[in-house]
Design a protein around this motif. Structure first.
Motif, mmCIF file in Angstrom:
data_model
loop_
_atom_site.group_PDB
_atom_site.id
_atom_site.type_symbol
_atom_site.label_atom_id
_atom_site.label_comp_id
_atom_site.label_asym_id
_atom_site.label_seq_id
_atom_site.Cartn_x
_atom_site.Cartn_y
_atom_site.Cartn_z
ATOM 1 N N LEU A 107 0.858 -1.181 0.000
ATOM 2 C CA LEU A 107 0.000 0.000 0.000
ATOM 3 C C LEU A 107 0.896 1.234 0.000
ATOM 4 N N THR A 108 0.724 2.114 -0.970
ATOM 5 C CA THR A 108 1.507 3.343 -1.014
ATOM 6 C C THR A 108 1.054 4.285 0.094
ATOM 7 N N GLY A 109 2.000 4.739 0.905
ATOM 8 C CA GLY A 109 1.703 5.720 1.945
ATOM 9 C C GLY A 109 0.994 5.184 3.176
ATOM 10 N N ALA A 110 0.949 3.879 3.348
ATOM 11 C CA ALA A 110 0.272 3.296 4.520
ATOM 12 C C ALA A 110 1.141 3.442 5.765
ATOM 13 N N THR A 111 0.488 3.498 6.916
ATOM 14 C CA THR A 111 1.166 3.532 8.214
ATOM 15 C C THR A 111 0.877 2.211 8.915
ATOM 16 N N TYR A 112 1.936 1.507 9.303
ATOM 17 C CA TYR A 112 1.828 0.207 9.969
ATOM 18 C C TYR A 112 2.196 0.395 11.437
ATOM 19 N N THR A 113 1.348 -0.113 12.341
ATOM 20 C CA THR A 113 1.560 0.091 13.763
ATOM 21 C C THR A 113 1.626 -1.241 14.503
ATOM 22 N N ALA A 114 2.771 -1.516 15.115
ATOM 23 C CA ALA A 114 2.890 -2.713 15.955
ATOM 24 C C ALA A 114 2.065 -2.484 17.215
ATOM 25 N N LEU A 115 1.432 -3.558 17.708
ATOM 26 C CA LEU A 115 0.580 -3.409 18.885
ATOM 27 C C LEU A 115 0.495 -4.714 19.651
ATOM 28 N N ASN A 116 0.090 -4.605 20.900
ATOM 29 C CA ASN A 116 -0.216 -5.792 21.705
ATOM 30 C C ASN A 116 -1.707 -6.059 21.573
ATOM 31 N N LEU A 117 -2.058 -7.326 21.474
ATOM 32 C CA LEU A 117 -3.471 -7.695 21.336
ATOM 33 C C LEU A 117 -4.286 -7.157 22.502
ATOM 34 N N SER A 118 -5.557 -6.967 22.257
ATOM 35 C CA SER A 118 -6.491 -6.459 23.244
ATOM 36 C C SER A 118 -7.883 -6.953 22.876
ATOM 37 N N ALA A 119 -8.779 -6.939 23.839
ATOM 38 C CA ALA A 119 -10.178 -7.265 23.551
ATOM 39 C C ALA A 119 -10.889 -6.068 22.925
ATOM 40 N N ASP A 120 -10.193 -4.939 22.821
ATOM 41 C CA ASP A 120 -10.721 -3.738 22.175
ATOM 42 C C ASP A 120 -10.073 -3.587 20.807
ATOM 43 N N ASP A 121 -10.824 -3.010 19.856
ATOM 44 C CA ASP A 121 -10.259 -2.743 18.531
ATOM 45 C C ASP A 121 -9.048 -1.835 18.644
ATOM 46 N N LYS A 122 -7.974 -2.231 17.971
ATOM 47 C CA LYS A 122 -6.779 -1.386 17.878
ATOM 48 C C LYS A 122 -6.402 -1.270 16.411
ATOM 49 N N VAL A 123 -5.954 -0.080 16.012
ATOM 50 C CA VAL A 123 -5.617 0.182 14.613
ATOM 51 C C VAL A 123 -4.254 -0.422 14.293
ATOM 52 N N LEU A 124 -4.249 -1.286 13.295
ATOM 53 C CA LEU A 124 -3.043 -1.980 12.847
ATOM 54 C C LEU A 124 -2.426 -1.282 11.628
ATOM 55 N N VAL A 125 -3.282 -0.843 10.698
ATOM 56 C CA VAL A 125 -2.823 -0.195 9.460
ATOM 57 C C VAL A 125 -3.767 0.949 9.127
ATOM 58 N N THR A 126 -3.181 2.071 8.696
ATOM 59 C CA THR A 126 -3.956 3.216 8.227
ATOM 60 C C THR A 126 -3.433 3.621 6.857
ATOM 61 N N SER A 127 -4.358 3.928 5.946
ATOM 62 C CA SER A 127 -3.967 4.392 4.612
ATOM 63 C C SER A 127 -4.887 5.533 4.195
ATOM 64 N N THR A 128 -4.303 6.568 3.601
ATOM 65 C CA THR A 128 -5.102 7.695 3.115
ATOM 66 C C THR A 128 -5.600 7.458 1.698
ATOM 67 N N THR A 129 -5.105 6.395 1.062
ATOM 68 C CA THR A 129 -5.538 6.063 -0.295
ATOM 69 C C THR A 129 -6.047 4.629 -0.341
ATOM 70 N N GLY A 130 -6.821 4.348 -1.347
ATOM 71 C CA GLY A 130 -7.333 3.000 -1.538
ATOM 72 C C GLY A 130 -6.372 2.158 -2.345
ATOM 73 N N GLY A 131 -6.818 0.960 -2.669
ATOM 74 C CA GLY A 131 -5.990 0.076 -3.466
ATOM 75 C C GLY A 131 -6.732 -1.206 -3.794
ATOM 76 N N VAL A 132 -6.221 -1.905 -4.790
ATOM 77 C CA VAL A 132 -6.808 -3.158 -5.243
ATOM 78 C C VAL A 132 -5.825 -4.288 -4.955
ATOM 79 N N ASP A 133 -6.295 -5.296 -4.228
ATOM 80 C CA ASP A 133 -5.492 -6.482 -3.900
ATOM 81 C C ASP A 133 -4.146 -6.134 -3.284
ATOM 82 N N LYS A 134 -4.162 -5.230 -2.320
ATOM 83 C CA LYS A 134 -2.951 -4.853 -1.591
ATOM 84 C C LYS A 134 -2.749 -5.847 -0.453
ATOM 85 N N LYS A 135 -1.509 -6.165 -0.176
ATOM 86 C CA LYS A 135 -1.181 -7.210 0.797
ATOM 87 C C LYS A 135 -0.530 -6.615 2.047
ATOM 88 N N ILE A 136 -0.879 -7.210 3.184
ATOM 89 C CA ILE A 136 -0.286 -6.845 4.467
ATOM 90 C C ILE A 136 0.215 -8.133 5.111
#
Length: 172
Positions: A107-136
């Protein structure tokens, strides 16, 4: 005279032409899909040696998530429970760390964030643009420092602690 009649038809014909307008709307709705690699639906962190307990173990899952998004988005992850239990013993899910990285179709321009698991939603990846068949890719790392030393239960080989993870994608 023949020319006058033809000219009259042309003039009369042009005067009866009417124009109509049509409004064309292009309506774009957000579309996001997130698909987990089917070969990686189960992730095992197996402690089989003294060094595993001391250093922790990692399972790296290349191209773990496949993303389609019509615009910016966030990928979130959460555990079904805050702790995993077996036979009265507990492992906290926040002792497991997830580290996302760009996959083979980044993903061009994506932000990847390492995190510890939680029972609450945590943001793993953020992107300001879309994409087709992008891999993480996602690496799962279990605790070291002998954190799980007293969690083995005699007679269970192996002793297994389980939780379900839920990945979600939302438009941004």
């Amino acid at each position: 005279m023949k020319n006058l009649i033809i000219a009259s038809f042309i003039v009369l014909g042009l005067s009866t032409v009417q124009a109509q307008n049509v409004t064309l709307n292009v309506k774009l709705r957000p579309i996001q899909t997130l698909v987990i690699n089917t070969a990686q639906r189960s992730v095992d962190l197996e402690y089989a040696s003294k060094d595993d307990y001391k250093n922790g173990v990692t399972s790296t899952n290349t191209d773990h998530l496949n993303i389609y998004s019509t615009g910016g988005f966030e990928v979130k992850v959460k555990s079904a429970t805050a702790s995993m239990t077996n036979g009265g013993k507990t492992i906290n899910t926040n002792s497991i760390q997830l580290t996302p990285t760009a996959g083979t179709a980044a993903l061009t321009g994506a932000t990847y964030t390492a995190l510890n698991l939680s029972a609450d939603d945590k943001v793993l990846v953020t992107s300001t643009t879309g994409g087709v068949d992008k891999k993480i890719s996602v690496a799962y790392k279990g605790a070291g420092a002998d954190a799980y030393l007293d969690n083995y239960i005699a007679g269970q080989t192996p002793t297994v602690y389980t939780t379900e993870l839920t990945y979600t994608i939302v438009s941004k």
